[in-house]
Design a protein around this motif. Structure first.
Motif, PDB file in Angstrom:
ATOM      1  N   LEU A  75       9.412   6.464   0.013  1.00  0.00           N
ATOM      2  CA  LEU A  75       8.693   5.933   1.033  1.00  0.00           C
ATOM      3  C   LEU A  75       9.726   6.005   2.542  1.00  0.00           C
ATOM      4  N   GLN A  84       7.297  -4.351   4.954  1.00  0.00           N
ATOM      5  CA  GLN A  84       6.922  -3.600   3.594  1.00  0.00           C
ATOM      6  C   GLN A  84       8.368  -3.592   2.575  1.00  0.00           C
ATOM      7  N   HIS A 134       7.214   7.205  -5.983  1.00  0.00           N
ATOM      8  CA  HIS A 134       6.733   7.410  -4.448  1.00  0.00           C
ATOM      9  C   HIS A 134       8.180   7.217  -3.666  1.00  0.00           C
ATOM     10  N   SER A 194      11.480  -0.698  -8.674  1.00  0.00           N
ATOM     11  CA  SER A 194      11.713  -0.276  -7.315  1.00  0.00           C
ATOM     12  C   SER A 194      13.308   0.030  -7.303  1.00  0.00           C
ATOM     13  N   GLU A 245       0.805  -1.286   0.078  1.00  0.00           N
ATOM     14  CA  GLU A 245       0.147  -0.130   0.202  1.00  0.00           C
ATOM     15  C   GLU A 245       0.940   1.357  -0.018  1.00  0.00           C
ATOM     16  N   LEU A 246       0.515   2.225  -0.991  1.00  0.00           N
ATOM     17  CA  LEU A 246       1.463   3.386  -1.215  1.00  0.00           C
ATOM     18  C   LEU A 246       0.814   4.292   0.063  1.00  0.00           C
ATOM     19  N   LEU A 304       7.511  -5.168  -1.197  1.00  0.00           N
ATOM     20  CA  LEU A 304       7.806  -4.262  -2.363  1.00  0.00           C
ATOM     21  C   LEU A 304       8.703  -5.106  -3.200  1.00  0.00           C
ATOM     22  N   GLU A 353       4.760   2.974 -11.861  1.00  0.00           N
ATOM     23  CA  GLU A 353       4.714   3.476 -10.542  1.00  0.00           C
ATOM     24  C   GLU A 353       6.407   3.033 -10.215  1.00  0.00           C
ATOM     25  N   VAL A 357       8.920   3.121  -7.023  1.00  0.00           N
ATOM     26  CA  VAL A 357       8.785   3.045  -5.768  1.00  0.00           C
ATOM     27  C   VAL A 357      10.191   3.145  -4.976  1.00  0.00           C
TER      28      VAL A 357
END
Length: 405
Positions: free
Chosen positions: A286, A293, A284, A215, A200-201, A297, A245, A247
């Motif tokens: 984080l 988490q 994003h 990633s 969850e972002l 990912l 996306e 991350v």
């Protein structure tokens, strides 16, 4: 046997080894810094924070290490006097000076050292990146001075342990003869592909396996781990893959190398450089995240980028491979020891920004084509780096064997 582990951030690299030795009937104790509040798998004692040193200049790193070493030696002497604990084996990390004087406390013990890296002013990390190269005499003297406390730890040790062959290759020739290469190990039972994984972002969007995810992970986002190259490659990726996306996991502090400047972070410096070409709605950050988490990912990502100077290899790259991620790695010595280009991952020259863009775009566009690489990556970790079947038995044998001389 009585075994003492010494590590300012314990358990560190001894997370699995220390309790495994305790389970075999040895009396295992750890000594760590008083500021370290990480949970410990074995009984732990703490030494006081060493006093500040007044020394400035190139001798400061040695003075700090020596002061820490003296503080640890006094704590160990007190441990013997008040608790009667006299170890048969002392196993420490030589990186901060903690083990420098422990043979003076326990001359009859067997002393083992975790030899992670040995600094040089040329040919390794400090002169690798032309954008941030430190080649002046002052910088070279500073790097050279960082070898002093490491060499003391290596010279006094009966045996040394290095996690990778390349890291062992940085050690002085006369030390390599007593150095064994064994990685700390990856728990492949836990770190494995999971089609049910979800990440969850911050905005509430949930990513899952099959989504178009790129990633990047580093303890801190800094040039040593290639954050500048990665961010510069992203505008082309975002334009070519509108559903992608990105991350990024990592803090804005400093782990290795020079600081970015007063009041700055490397992340902010490179984001300012790239401006609107980095879409904050799709890229994003984080920060530093809990392990679960991070693992999620690695299980949802379609392609994981890992870059490193010629320096210590990150656990995160091996864990990404174990999780079945496609890793695109930098063609640098610590990475090519593990990744075979086109065999179990892909390699790109560290500074080739356009090459990184192309590799990431291609991986996002056709994940089915890379299924074999993902499977081979996991198999590489299972066969060569698995904690339970490969690394931990060898680590136990290393300690018990060296204890017997």
């Amino acid at each position: 046997m009585k075994i003492l582990f010494v590590h300012q951030n314990f358990p560190g690299q001894f997370l699995h080894l220390a309790p495994a030795l305790a389970a075999r009937g040895h009396e295992v104790l750890a000594l760590t810094a008083e500021a370290n509040q990480r949970p410990s798998p074995v009984p732990v004692m703490r030494y006081r924070t060493p006093p500040e040193v007044a020394v400035q200049g190139i001798a400061r790193s040695y003075a700090e290490a020596a002061e820490r070493g003296a503080t640890v030696a006094r704590a160990c002497a007190q441990l013997s006097e008040t608790r009667g604990f006299v170890p048969d084996v002392v196993f420490g990390h030589g990186g901060w000076g903690e083990t420098m004087y422990l043979r003076e406390v326990w001359p009859e013990a067997r002393h083992l050292t975790y030899a992670e890296f040995y600094y040089r002013s040329r040919g390794l990390d400090t002169d690798f990146d032309p954008e941030f190269r430190r080649t002046g005499l002052g910088s070279r003297l500073g790097v050279a001075s960082r070898k002093a406390h490491l060499l003391m730890a290596l010279e006094d040790a009966d045996a040394a342990l290095a996690p990778t062959a390349w890291q062992a290759s940085t050690l002085p020739d006369h030390v390599r003869a007593k150095t064994t290469v064994i990685h700390d190990g990856i728990d492949t039972d836990r770190v494995r592909p999971d089609p049910a994984a979800r990440l969850e972002l911050p905005g509430g969007r949930v990513l899952k396996p099959g989504d178009e995810v790129v990633s990047f992970v580093s303890r801190n986002l800094e040039p040593y781990r290639g954050i500048h190259v990665f961010l510069r490659a992203l505008p082309a990726v975002l334009e070519a893959r509108p559903e992608a996306e990105v991350v990024i996991v990592g803090g804005e502090g400093q782990s290795y190398g020079p600081a970015p400047g007063p009041g700055q972070s490397w992340k902010r410096r490179f984001l300012d450089e790239l401006g609107p070409r980095i879409d904050p709605a799709r890229v994003h950050f984080l920060g530093q995240v809990p392990y679960r988490q991070f693992l999620a990912l690695m299980q949802v990502t379609r392609v994981h980028a890992y870059l490193s100077y010629p320096f210590v290899l990150s656990w995160s790259m091996l864990e990404a491979m174990s999780a079945g991620a496609l890793v695109v790695g930098s063609r640098t010595p610590p990475v090519v020891e593990v990744i075979r280009d086109g065999g179990n991952g892909l390699l790109v020259e560290f500074f080739d920004v356009a090459g990184w863009s192309r590799a990431l775009i291609s991986a996002l566009a056709d994940p089915a084509r890379d299924a074999g690489l993902r499977a081979a990556a996991r198999q590489t970790i299972i066969e060569g780096y698995d904690l339970k079947s490969v690394c931990l038995p060898r680590l136990i044998a290393f300690v018990e064997g060296r204890a017997q001389g």
